[in-house]
Scaffold this motif. Sequence first.
Motif, PDB file in Angstrom:
ATOM      1  N   TYR A 199      40.828  50.476  58.947  1.00 23.28           N
ATOM      2  CA  TYR A 199      40.770  49.830  57.643  1.00 23.28           C
ATOM      3  C   TYR A 199      41.544  48.515  57.705  1.00 23.28           C
ATOM      4  CZ  TYR A 199      39.038  54.236  55.774  1.00 23.28           C
ATOM      5  OH  TYR A 199      38.283  55.350  55.526  1.00 23.28           O
ATOM      6  N   HIS A 200      40.997  47.491  57.049  1.00 18.67           N
ATOM      7  CA  HIS A 200      41.642  46.189  57.019  1.00 18.67           C
ATOM      8  C   HIS A 200      41.557  45.625  55.607  1.00 18.67           C
ATOM      9  CE1 HIS A 200      41.665  46.308  61.390  1.00 18.67           C
ATOM     10  NE2 HIS A 200      40.409  46.681  61.326  1.00 18.67           N
ATOM     11  N   THR A 201      42.551  44.869  55.234  1.00 18.34           N
ATOM     12  CA  THR A 201      42.593  44.283  53.901  1.00 18.34           C
ATOM     13  C   THR A 201      42.228  42.805  53.969  1.00 18.34           C
ATOM     14  OG1 THR A 201      44.333  45.807  53.216  1.00 18.34           O
ATOM     15  CG2 THR A 201      44.023  43.829  51.876  1.00 18.34           C
ATOM     16  N   ILE A 202      41.286  42.403  53.139  1.00 19.67           N
ATOM     17  CA  ILE A 202      40.901  41.002  53.024  1.00 19.67           C
ATOM     18  C   ILE A 202      41.406  40.511  51.679  1.00 19.67           C
ATOM     19  CG2 ILE A 202      38.987  39.358  52.956  1.00 19.67           C
ATOM     20  CD1 ILE A 202      39.233  40.695  55.634  1.00 19.67           C
ATOM     21  N   THR A 203      42.024  39.345  51.649  1.00 23.35           N
ATOM     22  CA  THR A 203      42.520  38.801  50.390  1.00 23.35           C
ATOM     23  C   THR A 203      41.978  37.407  50.146  1.00 23.35           C
ATOM     24  OG1 THR A 203      44.509  37.837  51.364  1.00 23.35           O
ATOM     25  CG2 THR A 203      44.666  40.113  50.587  1.00 23.35           C
ATOM     26  N   LEU A 204      42.026  37.027  48.882  1.00 25.94           N
ATOM     27  CA  LEU A 204      41.594  35.701  48.445  1.00 25.94           C
ATOM     28  C   LEU A 204      42.566  35.234  47.373  1.00 25.94           C
ATOM     29  CD1 LEU A 204      39.267  33.502  48.412  1.00 25.94           C
ATOM     30  CD2 LEU A 204      38.330  34.787  46.472  1.00 25.94           C
ATOM     31  N   PRO A 205      43.128  34.032  47.485  1.00 27.88           N
ATOM     32  CA  PRO A 205      44.069  33.551  46.475  1.00 27.88           C
ATOM     33  C   PRO A 205      43.471  33.571  45.073  1.00 27.88           C
ATOM     34  CG  PRO A 205      44.118  32.137  48.399  1.00 27.88           C
ATOM     35  CD  PRO A 205      42.952  33.060  48.578  1.00 27.88           C
ATOM     36  N   ALA A 206      44.233  34.078  44.115  1.00 33.05           N
ATOM     37  CA  ALA A 206      43.797  34.101  42.722  1.00 33.05           C
ATOM     38  C   ALA A 206      44.643  33.143  41.884  1.00 33.05           C
ATOM     39  CB  ALA A 206      43.886  35.516  42.159  1.00 33.05           C
ATOM     40  N   SER A 207      45.935  33.114  42.156  1.00 33.17           N
ATOM     41  CA  SER A 207      46.865  32.213  41.468  1.00 33.17           C
ATOM     42  C   SER A 207      48.060  32.013  42.382  1.00 33.17           C
ATOM     43  CB  SER A 207      47.300  32.813  40.125  1.00 33.17           C
ATOM     44  OG  SER A 207      48.092  33.972  40.337  1.00 33.17           O
ATOM     45  N   HIS A 208      49.082  31.339  41.885  1.00 37.76           N
ATOM     46  CA  HIS A 208      50.258  31.100  42.726  1.00 37.76           C
ATOM     47  C   HIS A 208      51.002  32.389  43.056  1.00 37.76           C
ATOM     48  CE1 HIS A 208      52.031  31.323  38.702  1.00 37.76           C
ATOM     49  NE2 HIS A 208      53.194  31.576  39.288  1.00 37.76           N
ATOM     50  N   SER A 209      50.772  33.442  42.263  1.00 39.05           N
ATOM     51  CA  SER A 209      51.514  34.680  42.489  1.00 39.05           C
ATOM     52  C   SER A 209      50.638  35.909  42.718  1.00 39.05           C
ATOM     53  CB  SER A 209      52.432  34.962  41.286  1.00 39.05           C
ATOM     54  OG  SER A 209      51.664  35.107  40.106  1.00 39.05           O
ATOM     55  N   GLU A 210      49.313  35.751  42.657  1.00 39.06           N
ATOM     56  CA  GLU A 210      48.419  36.895  42.784  1.00 39.06           C
ATOM     57  C   GLU A 210      47.291  36.621  43.774  1.00 39.06           C
ATOM     58  OE1 GLU A 210      48.493  38.994  38.428  1.00 39.06           O
ATOM     59  OE2 GLU A 210      47.477  37.062  38.573  1.00 39.06           O
ATOM     60  N   VAL A 211      46.723  37.697  44.271  1.00 42.27           N
ATOM     61  CA  VAL A 211      45.575  37.592  45.170  1.00 42.27           C
ATOM     62  C   VAL A 211      44.543  38.652  44.792  1.00 42.27           C
ATOM     63  CG1 VAL A 211      46.922  36.702  47.115  1.00 42.27           C
ATOM     64  CG2 VAL A 211      46.591  39.174  46.873  1.00 42.27           C
ATOM     65  N   TYR A 212      43.275  38.364  45.096  1.00 43.86           N
ATOM     66  CA  TYR A 212      42.242  39.384  45.024  1.00 43.86           C
ATOM     67  C   TYR A 212      42.294  40.127  46.345  1.00 43.86           C
ATOM     68  CZ  TYR A 212      40.415  36.549  41.189  1.00 43.86           C
ATOM     69  OH  TYR A 212      40.283  35.847  40.027  1.00 43.86           O
ATOM     70  N   SER A 213      42.192  41.426  46.305  1.00 42.19           N
ATOM     71  CA  SER A 213      42.354  42.221  47.510  1.00 42.19           C
ATOM     72  C   SER A 213      41.316  43.343  47.568  1.00 42.19           C
ATOM     73  CB  SER A 213      43.773  42.814  47.549  1.00 42.19           C
ATOM     74  OG  SER A 213      43.933  43.683  48.640  1.00 42.19           O
ATOM     75  N   ALA A 214      40.818  43.617  48.777  1.00 45.40           N
ATOM     76  CA  ALA A 214      39.890  44.732  48.969  1.00 45.40           C
ATOM     77  C   ALA A 214      39.993  45.218  50.403  1.00 45.40           C
ATOM     78  CB  ALA A 214      38.462  44.304  48.664  1.00 45.40           C
ATOM     79  N   LYS A 215      39.793  46.517  50.583  1.00 41.57           N
ATOM     80  CA  LYS A 215      39.841  47.101  51.919  1.00 41.57           C
ATOM     81  C   LYS A 215      38.433  47.209  52.497  1.00 41.57           C
ATOM     82  CE  LYS A 215      44.143  49.726  51.600  1.00 41.57           C
ATOM     83  NZ  LYS A 215      44.798  51.043  51.765  1.00 41.57           N
ATOM     84  N   PHE A 216      38.339  46.976  53.812  1.00 37.79           N
ATOM     85  CA  PHE A 216      37.062  47.036  54.513  1.00 37.79           C
ATOM     86  C   PHE A 216      37.191  47.881  55.775  1.00 37.79           C
ATOM     87  CE2 PHE A 216      36.692  43.350  51.877  1.00 37.79           C
ATOM     88  CZ  PHE A 216      35.346  43.217  51.593  1.00 37.79           C
ATOM     89  N   LYS A 217      36.081  48.481  56.146  1.00 32.93           N
ATOM     90  CA  LYS A 217      36.006  49.201  57.413  1.00 32.93           C
ATOM     91  C   LYS A 217      34.658  48.887  58.044  1.00 32.93           C
ATOM     92  CE  LYS A 217      36.413  53.755  59.574  1.00 32.93           C
ATOM     93  NZ  LYS A 217      36.604  55.202  59.352  1.00 32.93           N
ATOM     94  N   ASN A 218      34.688  48.315  59.237  1.00 36.56           N
ATOM     95  CA  ASN A 218      33.468  47.926  59.949  1.00 36.56           C
ATOM     96  C   ASN A 218      32.561  47.050  59.092  1.00 36.56           C
ATOM     97  OD1 ASN A 218      34.354  49.427  62.124  1.00 36.56           O
ATOM     98  ND2 ASN A 218      33.184  51.240  61.542  1.00 36.56           N
ATOM     99  N   GLY A 219      33.170  46.136  58.356  1.00 39.90           N
ATOM    100  CA  GLY A 219      32.396  45.178  57.580  1.00 39.90           C
ATOM    101  C   GLY A 219      31.978  45.629  56.203  1.00 39.90           C
ATOM    102  N   LYS A 220      32.270  46.876  55.824  1.00 40.90           N
ATOM    103  CA  LYS A 220      31.857  47.390  54.524  1.00 40.90           C
ATOM    104  C   LYS A 220      33.084  47.647  53.644  1.00 40.90           C
ATOM    105  CE  LYS A 220      27.572  49.541  56.107  1.00 40.90           C
ATOM    106  NZ  LYS A 220      26.772  50.796  56.149  1.00 40.90           N
TER     107      LYS A 220
END
Length: 221
Positions: A137-158
């Motif tokens: 499992y790996h976590t991918i994040t995307l900046p949302a603001s100066h203090s927060e991020v969007y986050s989701a876990k992935f496994k083998n691309g899903k």
Amino acid sequence: MGDNQLKNILLLDTIGEKTIVGFFDGKKLHMKTLRKASSNKLHSAISKLVSNFDIRISDLRSIGALAGPGSFTGVRIGVTIANALAYALKIPIFATDSLTAQVPLETNKTSPKRSPTSRDVRSRTSDSAKFLEADQYHTITLPASHSEVYSAKFKNGKMVGKIELIPKAEAEHCSVSTKSNYRVKNLLDLILSDKIKPQKQILPLYIKKPNITTSNKKTKK
């Protein structure tokens, strides 16, 4: 994906500070970068980009778009234009979320018929050059603001679970790619590999903070 949709594909990434307009002519992906998303600038950029290849907007065969999360205004503009063009031209939209578009391409290309190797899941971008071990499992994040991020876990691309909005301090060790041109290339790869189903219209994806309420009232026994 039908043969008539394998070329003249318009690609939109409006979720970040910069907007990327992509055009796939069937052989090569061409991209143009805009500093900020606005409906007028985006319409103009689309017209200019496709006109470079002696075609009109009416010659587009399909549209690829990121539905969010990201900039509220950017997501709204991108989804609105994608839906309007798809309706007017009677062509399909292929959409995915912003975090899935950041999963390393090798992970997305892994064949389900065999177990991925370490080489399959190594990112090719400088921003996400961290090693991703297969079947982990790996976590991918995307900046949302100066203090927060969007986050989701992935496994083998899903994606496993759902996208959450969390404080940066709580983000786990992750692989991050915030370059729009990388997301657009990955979006095209997902379309051409039939990993995204065509839709007539798409909805914007906004991730809100959990609605947590507390009460000071004591429960009567």
